[in-house]
Design a protein around this motif. Structure first.
Motif, PDB file in Angstrom:
ATOM      1  N   ARG A  76       0.936  -1.172  -0.028  1.00  0.00           N
ATOM      2  CA  ARG A  76       0.023   0.099  -0.035  1.00  0.00           C
ATOM      3  C   ARG A  76       0.815   1.222  -0.026  1.00  0.00           C
ATOM      4  O   ARG A  76       0.624   2.263  -0.609  1.00  0.00           O
ATOM      5  N   ARG A  91       3.179   1.505  -3.471  1.00  0.00           N
ATOM      6  CA  ARG A  91       2.154   1.788  -4.793  1.00  0.00           C
ATOM      7  C   ARG A  91       2.605   3.280  -4.982  1.00  0.00           C
ATOM      8  O   ARG A  91       2.227   3.739  -6.279  1.00  0.00           O
ATOM      9  N   LEU A 141       5.740   0.880  -8.295  1.00  0.00           N
ATOM     10  CA  LEU A 141       4.520  -0.028  -8.604  1.00  0.00           C
ATOM     11  C   LEU A 141       4.854  -1.348  -8.842  1.00  0.00           C
ATOM     12  O   LEU A 141       4.215  -2.356  -8.503  1.00  0.00           O
ATOM     13  N   ALA A 189       5.596  -2.967  -5.419  1.00  0.00           N
ATOM     14  CA  ALA A 189       4.193  -3.143  -4.889  1.00  0.00           C
ATOM     15  C   ALA A 189       3.432  -4.300  -5.442  1.00  0.00           C
ATOM     16  O   ALA A 189       2.949  -5.255  -4.648  1.00  0.00           O
ATOM     17  N   ARG A 223      -6.962  -4.548  -3.979  1.00  0.00           N
ATOM     18  CA  ARG A 223      -5.704  -4.049  -3.998  1.00  0.00           C
ATOM     19  C   ARG A 223      -4.735  -4.346  -5.469  1.00  0.00           C
ATOM     20  O   ARG A 223      -3.978  -3.548  -5.816  1.00  0.00           O
ATOM     21  N   VAL A 257      -3.176  -1.596  -7.948  1.00  0.00           N
ATOM     22  CA  VAL A 257      -1.931  -1.607  -8.524  1.00  0.00           C
ATOM     23  C   VAL A 257      -1.902  -1.552 -10.090  1.00  0.00           C
ATOM     24  O   VAL A 257      -0.987  -1.035 -10.643  1.00  0.00           O
ATOM     25  N   ARG A 305      -2.957   1.475 -11.923  1.00  0.00           N
ATOM     26  CA  ARG A 305      -2.020   2.430 -11.687  1.00  0.00           C
ATOM     27  C   ARG A 305      -0.873   2.129 -12.579  1.00  0.00           C
ATOM     28  O   ARG A 305      -0.024   2.966 -13.093  1.00  0.00           O
ATOM     29  N   ARG A 306      -0.649   0.959 -13.024  1.00  0.00           N
ATOM     30  CA  ARG A 306       0.650   0.479 -13.879  1.00  0.00           C
ATOM     31  C   ARG A 306      -0.127   0.882 -15.499  1.00  0.00           C
ATOM     32  O   ARG A 306       0.815   0.658 -16.144  1.00  0.00           O
TER      33      ARG A 306
END
Length: 206
Positions: free
Chosen positions: A26, A29, A33, A36, A64, A68, A71-72
């Motif tokens: 968490r 991230r 990334l 994470a 979760r 991630v 976000r990637r």
């Protein structure tokens, strides 16, 4: 957190690692990334050594994981994974409300999404719900076979998931210990391709 993780690694405490790694993910991230994602993968592997998590823990972990990936920029994978979870939950709800037809419709969507993930554990979740649908239609033997197929896809027998436990209990009551064991074994002994296809039989039958 780093100190706790180091100590858990030092003493070989896998449960501790499985608990701390998602916490570190968490934080990572926000600027790491890849790190994470590596933490979440390790946590999932460690947790898997203790059997299935509760439905709430599974859902929280999947969210979760999805966060991630989003976000990637890996939006294709989490979208299919999320569709599998949402449609599977909708199928379970429709069954609880006594609506097998609605459950079947939701399971068709969940199955298609699970296929798109190319992950056997995702297909295992759908197959367990297919077993619940077969049971709701009075097909106890088929339900037991599907539970075995779900175990084959998962790669292990799940003795802690509440839905699997309850389906198993009712299946043994309906079929007897030997009858349930034989049907379950038939599903467990399927090869991967046949196990993947097993849930489709529920969709084809009224």
């Amino acid at each position: 957190m780093e100190a706790a993780l180091a100590r858990f690694r030092q003493v070989g405490d896998r449960w501790g690692r499985a608990a701390v790694l998602p916490m570190r993910a968490r934080l990572r991230r926000y600027d790491d990334l890849d790190g994470a994602l590596a933490d979440l993968r390790e946590a999932r592997t460690s947790a898997g050594e203790f059997g299935s998590l509760s439905l709430g823990d599974q859902l929280y972990g999947d969210l979760r994981w999805i966060d991630v990936h989003v976000r990637r920029g890996d939006t294709a994978f989490p979208a299919d994974h999320a569709r599998t979870l949402v449609a599977g939950a909708r199928a379970a709800l429709r069954l609880a409300l006594g609506d097998p037809s609605g459950a079947e419709e939701a399971l068709r969507e969940a199955y298609a999404a699970a296929l798109a993930t190319r992950e056997l554990p995702a297909l295992s979740l759908v197959t367990v719900n297919a077993a619940a649908l077969a049971e709701a239609r009075g097909r106890q033997r088929e339900s037991a076979v599907l539970l075995g197929a779900a175990a084959r896809l998962r790669g292990t027998h799940d003795r802690t998931d509440p839905q699997v436990r309850e389906l198993t209990r009712r299946g043994r009551t309906a079929l007897g210990e030997d009858g349930f064991a034989a049907a379950y074994a038939k599903g467990w002994e399927l090869d991967t391709r046949a196990a993947v296809d097993a849930a489709r039989a529920v969709f084809r039958s009224p």
